[in-house]
Write an enzyme that holds these catalytic residues in place. Sequence first.
Site, PDB file in Angstrom:
ATOM      1  N   GLY A  11      41.230  21.806  35.831  1.00  0.00           N
ATOM      2  CA  GLY A  11      39.892  21.963  36.384  1.00  0.00           C
ATOM      3  C   GLY A  11      39.546  23.436  36.460  1.00  0.00           C
ATOM      4  N   CYS A  12      38.782  23.802  37.447  1.00  0.00           N
ATOM      5  CA  CYS A  12      38.338  25.180  37.603  1.00  0.00           C
ATOM      6  C   CYS A  12      39.528  26.140  37.594  1.00  0.00           C
ATOM      7  CB  CYS A  12      37.570  25.321  38.905  1.00  0.00           C
ATOM      8  SG  CYS A  12      37.065  27.020  39.249  1.00  0.00           S
ATOM      9  N   PHE A  13      39.525  27.084  36.655  1.00  0.00           N
ATOM     10  CA  PHE A  13      40.671  27.984  36.567  1.00  0.00           C
ATOM     11  C   PHE A  13      40.776  28.930  37.746  1.00  0.00           C
ATOM     12  CE2 PHE A  13      38.154  30.051  32.839  1.00  0.00           C
ATOM     13  CZ  PHE A  13      37.233  30.644  33.698  1.00  0.00           C
ATOM     14  N   TRP A  14      39.695  29.144  38.492  1.00  0.00           N
ATOM     15  CA  TRP A  14      39.791  29.962  39.692  1.00  0.00           C
ATOM     16  C   TRP A  14      40.854  29.395  40.641  1.00  0.00           C
ATOM     17  CZ3 TRP A  14      33.969  30.085  41.373  1.00  0.00           C
ATOM     18  CH2 TRP A  14      33.228  30.897  40.499  1.00  0.00           C
ATOM     19  N   CYS A  15      40.906  28.069  40.715  1.00  0.00           N
ATOM     20  CA  CYS A  15      41.811  27.401  41.655  1.00  0.00           C
ATOM     21  C   CYS A  15      43.222  27.236  41.106  1.00  0.00           C
ATOM     22  CB  CYS A  15      41.252  26.028  42.022  1.00  0.00           C
ATOM     23  SG  CYS A  15      39.657  26.102  42.857  1.00  0.00           S
TER      24      CYS A  15
END
Length: 176
Positions: A11-15
């Site tokens: 999913g979101c690579f930030w996380c």
Amino acid sequence: MATQYATFAGGCFWCMVKPFDLYEGVHSVTSGYTGGHKVNPTYEEVCSNTTGHREAVKIEFDDDIISYNELLNIFWQVIDPTDAGGQFYDRGESYKSAIYTHSPEQQKEAEESKAELQASGKFDLPIVTDILPAHPFYPAEEYHQQYYEKNPGHYERYTVGSGRAGFIEKHWGDPS
């Protein structure tokens, strides 16, 4: 020192950076794009779900200090492995989970790890995370790198607001 690479889409690579960045033996965690057909895609192109790429992280690690299997265990605990349509708030092909393997050994370990998670009964639904051979990896734009350090307030709000933090706590317990 035995430098290796692991590539995970969750999913979101930030996380996906912070959970790995905190471990001894992890040299770097780079946010980027992999799995698709477009060379050097941009964030906007990947989010359009037309490039075939997924948001991912590429981890450089020393397998004398932290094993690939340990990284797999971390990965499973920060995603929803039963979601075939994306991850949490983020929907679409570019947010689907995957393990991209860099060797036959990693392929074997990933398949065994997935089977163990399925057999554990921790989830009522099937584990649908893809296991695929590694593709070219394109680092994301600089403002996406180490997002949790550059924008800690927004990162924390996003992790909670997306549903990721609550899911992790429900299935794996309080991470603190």
